[in-house]
Design a protein around this motif. Structure first.
Motif, PDB file in Angstrom:
ATOM      1  N   GLY A  89       0.816  -1.205   0.000  1.00  0.00           N
ATOM      2  CA  GLY A  89       0.000   0.000   0.000  1.00  0.00           C
ATOM      3  C   GLY A  89       0.847   1.251   0.000  1.00  0.00           C
ATOM      4  O   GLY A  89       0.350   2.325  -0.152  1.00  0.00           O
ATOM      5  N   ASP A  92      -0.037   4.225   1.993  1.00  0.00           N
ATOM      6  CA  ASP A  92      -1.187   4.985   1.539  1.00  0.00           C
ATOM      7  C   ASP A  92      -2.430   4.456   2.239  1.00  0.00           C
ATOM      8  O   ASP A  92      -3.134   3.612   1.728  1.00  0.00           O
ATOM      9  CB  ASP A  92      -1.315   4.813   0.026  1.00  0.00           C
ATOM     10  CG  ASP A  92      -2.058   5.972  -0.572  1.00  0.00           C
ATOM     11  OD1 ASP A  92      -2.089   6.067  -1.783  1.00  0.00           O
ATOM     12  OD2 ASP A  92      -2.619   6.766   0.199  1.00  0.00           O
ATOM     13  N   GLU A  94      -4.926   6.261   3.463  1.00  0.00           N
ATOM     14  CA  GLU A  94      -6.063   7.173   3.471  1.00  0.00           C
ATOM     15  C   GLU A  94      -7.283   6.484   2.875  1.00  0.00           C
ATOM     16  O   GLU A  94      -7.241   5.931   1.797  1.00  0.00           O
ATOM     17  CB  GLU A  94      -5.701   8.389   2.631  1.00  0.00           C
ATOM     18  CG  GLU A  94      -6.583   9.565   2.903  1.00  0.00           C
ATOM     19  CD  GLU A  94      -6.099  10.734   2.080  1.00  0.00           C
ATOM     20  OE1 GLU A  94      -6.940  11.411   1.495  1.00  0.00           O
ATOM     21  OE2 GLU A  94      -4.883  10.927   2.032  1.00  0.00           O
ATOM     22  N   ARG A  95      -8.377   6.533   3.573  1.00  0.00           N
ATOM     23  CA  ARG A  95      -9.583   5.888   3.070  1.00  0.00           C
ATOM     24  C   ARG A  95     -10.770   6.810   3.278  1.00  0.00           C
ATOM     25  O   ARG A  95     -10.851   7.512   4.288  1.00  0.00           O
ATOM     26  CB  ARG A  95      -9.855   4.586   3.822  1.00  0.00           C
ATOM     27  CG  ARG A  95      -8.896   3.482   3.482  1.00  0.00           C
ATOM     28  CD  ARG A  95      -9.384   2.711   2.260  1.00  0.00           C
ATOM     29  NE  ARG A  95      -8.577   1.541   2.038  1.00  0.00           N
ATOM     30  CZ  ARG A  95      -7.586   1.493   1.161  1.00  0.00           C
ATOM     31  NH1 ARG A  95      -7.299   2.536   0.440  1.00  0.00           N
ATOM     32  NH2 ARG A  95      -6.900   0.384   1.001  1.00  0.00           N
ATOM     33  N   GLY A  96     -11.669   6.790   2.337  1.00  0.00           N
ATOM     34  CA  GLY A  96     -12.865   7.588   2.509  1.00  0.00           C
ATOM     35  C   GLY A  96     -13.782   6.940   3.525  1.00  0.00           C
ATOM     36  O   GLY A  96     -13.663   5.768   3.829  1.00  0.00           O
ATOM     37  N   ALA A  97     -14.690   7.735   4.051  1.00  0.00           N
ATOM     38  CA  ALA A  97     -15.595   7.191   5.060  1.00  0.00           C
ATOM     39  C   ALA A  97     -16.617   6.277   4.407  1.00  0.00           C
ATOM     40  O   ALA A  97     -17.012   6.519   3.285  1.00  0.00           O
ATOM     41  CB  ALA A  97     -16.324   8.327   5.761  1.00  0.00           C
TER      42      ALA A  97
END
Lengths: 97, 895
Positions: A89, A92, A94-97
């Motif tokens: 990854g 990285d 970062e994930r959207g809700a």
């Protein structure tokens, strides 16, 4: 760069998913075919197609594509059962809700 | 009636709202609570920058001119998104894995981080985007002019110009503020994306509101609307098949290749799953955007027959005194124009700064990135200047082109221009054989053909191409006419240009790839792009020469910022088990770092910067070969070592075995010698003693006879012993010559029995035989065989300890051969001794009864072996039992 040998037989769930991806691959081709159908009307006699009727056809195909794509994506959005999550990854997370 | 001032006020308020929203989103993201800022909904809405002012206003005008054909512009993207599993998913995966910053970066990265390709695609993007930005400025200023005209004051061209200038400046300010706030390693702009999502909602609501108004407010319902359409000027669908198919293809291609689309679709993507949602939600958005286009066009035609159809979305509500609706519609158009310009400016400026400015800057200062100055500042500055330059170019284009109808056609021309990237893009994603040279050739050819057949002619006969060239071709060569290449006349210009540019582009790309050989880095990248689903790993941009960790840290700080760079280095150092900020610059780490930097300055620049410090500019074939050779050698060497060590242990085992045998042989030899001397001395002693007695003097006749008889007997015994020894040594050395002849087992046994019965012995031995079974023909040496049998029978006679000794001789002939068993009824041989009875001088009982030297069975074994058979002891037969096996071949041959 050796790959692990591909599994020949899958359990039912994985098999279903593969067919789903097949369907997802077919969908744009079918859509393109249907969108090109008006070409056949134009090739007919001189009484050309009507804008209203043609519009209804185009929008109907369009709507159907949207509905099918929505149904497919609902299933395809789940992680692939027979594939491990991406190993790299690269930080990285970062994930959207 | 809305005055010009009110309009300006609303406009400013809306712009202020956008600033606030973008600012709030940035703040929120800085606090780390990304949340809904990165939801599938926002992603889908951000894709809507596809719908520019050209589509917002222009679609209705398009529908007025060509009926349903306007819809092709939306059908292409619909197909691309519905088919996300093919292309968009892969693009997003590659974009995330390789930290792609733009479409130029993708192409450059795929083809071995090539600077040349980056430059070509960037130029293409600038040329394709500038007129498009001009188009947006035009539409905004035109919509302003509509309101001013309504207000009574007819604006002159100067005022239009000023509007465009103000808008361009405002957009530049916004873009610089939120597009270059920081150098994000992921190249994501939360503020900008949130603002354009808001604008997407505004333009959708505006268009739907106008549509609902005309269908239900003016026409009186869907049925009446259909009737109106049927009665209108555009009731007939003048379908041009070529254009229809070409435009669907063109819009699909442009949807993927447009720099701004690539930016929101791939670069700003935070999660692959968002694409799945957008796969149906974005087509739905487009569907909603185009649903009311035809109704608005039809109503516009009936309400305002003479007016510019491109502005019907605005003028129809105004004409019907729906001021607030017109205002909403104006904001929708304004949103379409501004969101497109903002993202396009960010995308293009990123490309310009990463692929043109940074390489020049880097090569201008050969000292290296670590010398001095802040690279971050340079990158940001170059981006800000690029944004300004792009918008200035757009404004200049708008001014120079005069804002006429020429601009309206620029949409499709720009589409066709950026679509030239498609072959290199698709080839790079799905074909490992695609090479940098092929991509460069294809791009250049496609670009040239597009410019010649579409872009330059769009300026009319006043710019570069003269009227004569347009009509008759250059130098009067007819088949080179821009609108009829190779003499193919009568095609629609768009179809003609797209067809030829794509065909020549793809052919050049394909042939160029076939006939060139990719560099090692290209092949690595190619494999990674094509097989992105299998492995997500970056190609190493360097090989050897350990970089100085400190230099790398200094450079990374300049690009990523001190805090972030230090965090990265510290984490790596901790992972390596070291304290402090300086990890070992392992290839893995350098590769990861390069990828991080690539997120800020593009793959080619990042590689160049890291290469300046690490020293290795790129992998060469020689390097790879050397590494491969070394590996192969090591592997071969280690396998050799393994074989050798196996061999060694085998040899050692053999040696141990041989040593054991030798030790045993030595012991045996010692035993043999002591036995021999003992055996020889016993008769010699008695011979000497009795001959001394004879020599001593006269004695009676009887005594003399007795003593000489004893001497004689002992001499015979001595002779026999020596004969046996000789016999054995001859047999063992293989020097014996056998006298092969036909013989019958029965007669051989007869001879043996007769020979033993003539022996003097007080013990009678009953011998049981079966004459019929013994009648077996043999090819053998009968004398030697008889010797074996005699030995066995004599042994039985000597050692059988039963009351009435008895010997059974049983003969069995079968496939495997003939077996002759000699079984007596004595006590037999104890188990412990069974294994050694065939050895020399093996004697079980006391010396006296032996009468021989213990060589008999040893000789038997040697003889039978010479005759091709075997002799063994059969345990548990109720007495001593020996089995002689004679080979079948000889038995058969005699039959």
């Amino acid at each position: 760069m050796s790959r692990p040998p591909a599994t020949v037989f899958l359990e039912r769930r994985s098999y279903r998913r593969r067919r789903l991806t097949d369907a997802a691959r077919m969908l744009p081709l079918v859509g393109a075919l249907l969108f090109l159908v008006p070409l056949l009307w134009a090739g007919g006699d001189d009484s050309a197609a009507r804008t209203a009727a043609g519009g209804v056809f185009i929008f109907a195909v369009w709507g159907a594509l949207i509905v099918i794509a929505g149904a497919l994506s609902r299933h395809l959005i789940r992680p692939d059962p027979d594939r491990a999550p991406d190993g790299d990854g690269a930080g990285d997370t970062e994930r959207g809700a | 009636m809305i005055g010009f001032n009110v309009l300006v006020l609303v406009c400013l308020a809306y712009a202020a709202l956008l600033f606030v929203v973008a600012f709030a989103a940035e703040k929120r993201a800085e606090r780390g609570t990304v949340g809904w800022l990165r939801s599938p909904l926002i992603y889908t809405l951000s894709l809507s920058i596809y719908c520019t002012a050209w589509t917002f206003y222009g679609a209705v005008g398009y529908a007025v001119r060509s009926g349903l054909e306007f819809v092709t512009i939306y059908l292409g993207p619909t197909l691309v998104m519905v088919g996300w599993w093919w292309l968009v998913r892969k693009l997003v995966r590659i974009g995330r894995a390789q930290r792609i910053t733009s479409i130029a970066d993708l192409i450059s990265s795929r083809y071995g981080k090539s600077t040349l390709l980056g430059v070509i695609v960037t130029l293409l993007a600038v040329i394709g985007t500038t007129p498009y930005i001009a188009l947006q400025l035009q539409s905004v200023s035109l919509s302003f002019s509509v309101f001013s005209a309504e207000g009574g004051a007819m604006p002159d061209f100067e005022a239009l110009d000023n509007t465009a200038l103000v808008v361009a400046a405002g957009l530049a300010l916004f873009t610089i503020l939120f597009g270059t706030r920081s150098l994000d390693v992921n190249e994501r702009h939360h503020g900008v994306v949130t603002a354009i999502a808001l604008e997407a909602v505004v333009k959708l609501i505006a268009l739907i509101a106008v549509g609902v108004f005309v269908v239900w407010g003016v026409a009186g319902g869907p049925a009446e609307m259909m009737a109106q359409i049927d009665a209108s000027k555009i009731a007939e669908w003048q379908l041009d098949g070529g254009r229809w198919a070409t435009l669907i293809f063109l819009s699909a291609a442009a949807f993927v290749c447009l720099p701004r689309m690539f930016h929101v679709m791939v670069v700003e993507n935070a999660d692959e799953r968002h694409v799945a949602v957008a796969s149906w939600a974005f087509p739905l958005y487009l569907f909603a955007m185009s649903l009311f286009v035809i109704p608005i066009a039809v109503i516009g035609l009936s309400v305002l027959p003479g007016e510019n159809p491109d502005l019907y979305v605005l003028t129809v509500p105004l004409a019907l005194d729906q001021d607030s609706l017109a205002m909403l519609s104006f904001l929708g158009g304004f949103s379409s124009a501004t969101s497109m310009v903002i993202v396009a400016a960010i995308a293009v400026s990123t490309m310009v700064s990463n692929h043109i400015v940074m390489p020049i800057w880097l090569s201008a200062r050969q000292g290296g990135a670590s010398m001095s100055g802040d690279v971050r500042e340079v990158v940001l500055l170059s981006r800000r200047i690029s944004i300004g330059a792009v918008l200035a170019l757009g404004y200049l284009y708008f001014r120079l082109s005069g804002g006429g109808a020429a601009l309206a056609a620029i949409g499709l021309i720009a589409f066709a221009g950026v679509a030239q990237v498609l072959p290199a893009l698709l080839g790079g994603l799905f074909w490992r054989g695609a090479t940098r040279r092929g991509a460069a050739i294809g791009l250049t050819l496609g670009f040239a053909v597009w410019a010649y057949t579409m872009f330059l002619p769009s300026f009319g006969d006043s710019f570069v191409l003269s009227a004569a060239v347009l009509a008759d071709g250059p130098w009067g060569i007819g088949w080179l006419r821009p609108h009829a290449l190779f003499g193919i006349d009568g095609l629609d210009p768009v179809v003609h240009a797209v067809f030829w540019s794509m065909v020549i582009n793809s052919s050049g790309f394909f042939l160029g790839s076939l006939f060139s050989f990719p560099a090692p880095l290209e092949r690595l990248q190619g494999a990674q792009f094509v097989n992105i689903d299998d492995h997500v790993r970056n190609a190493p941009g360097w090989t050897h020469s350990p970089a100085e960790a400190e230099d790398l840290l200094i450079m990374a700080q300049r690009i990523l910022g001190p805090a972030e760079a230090q965090a990265v280095f510290e984490a790596e150092a901790r992972a390596q088990g070291k304290a402090g900020y300086l990890p070992n610059p392992s290839p893995d780490f350098v590769e990861r770092l390069e990828r991080q930097l690539a997120g800020s300055v593009g793959a080619a620049t990042a590689q160049a910067m890291v290469a300046q410090i690490t020293g290795g500019a790129s992998v060469s074939v020689e390097d790879l070969l050397a590494v491969a050779d070394e590996t192969a050698q090591i592997m071969e060497y280690s396998s050799q070592l393994e074989t050798q060590s196996q061999e060694l242990s085998r040899t050692a085992a053999q040696l141990r075995e041989a040593n054991e045998k030798l030790t045993q042989l030595s012991i045996q030899k010692d035993a043999f010698l002591s036995q021999i001397s003992h055996e020889l001395r016993t008769p010699m002693t008695s011979i000497r003693a009795f001959s001394e007695i004879l020599m001593a003097g006269p004695m009676s006749e009887a005594d003399q006879t007795r003593f000489s008889t004893i001497i004689h007997d002992e001499a015979i015994r001595l002779t026999r012993l020596l004969d046996d020894l000789l016999d054995l040594s001859v047999l063992e050395n293989g020097e014996v010559s056998l006298n092969w002849q036909d013989a019958n087992l029965h007669s051989v046994l007869d001879r043996a029995v007769a020979a033993t019965s003539s022996m003097d012995g007080e013990r009678p031995l009953a011998i049981r035989r079966d004459a019929r079974a013994e009648d077996v023909a043999l090819v053998t040496d009968p004398d030697r065989l008889a010797q074996v049998f005699i030995n066995l029978i004599a042994n039985a006679r000597k050692y059988c300890d039963a009351e009435a000794p008895e010997l059974r001789i049983e003969v069995t002939s079968g496939e495997a051969g003939v077996t002759v068993d000699f079984v007596d009824n004595g006590a037999g041989i104890p188990k412990a001794s069974q294994s050694m009875i065939f050895e020399k001088f093996a004697r079980l009982t006391d010396q006296g009864r032996a009468g021989g030297a213990g060589l008999g069975l040893a000789i038997c074994r040697e003889i039978v072996a010479k005759l091709g058979g075997d002799i063994g002891y059969l345990p548990d037969q109720g007495g001593a039992a020996f089995r002689v096996t004679l080979p079948a071949a000889q038995a058969k041959a005699a039959e």
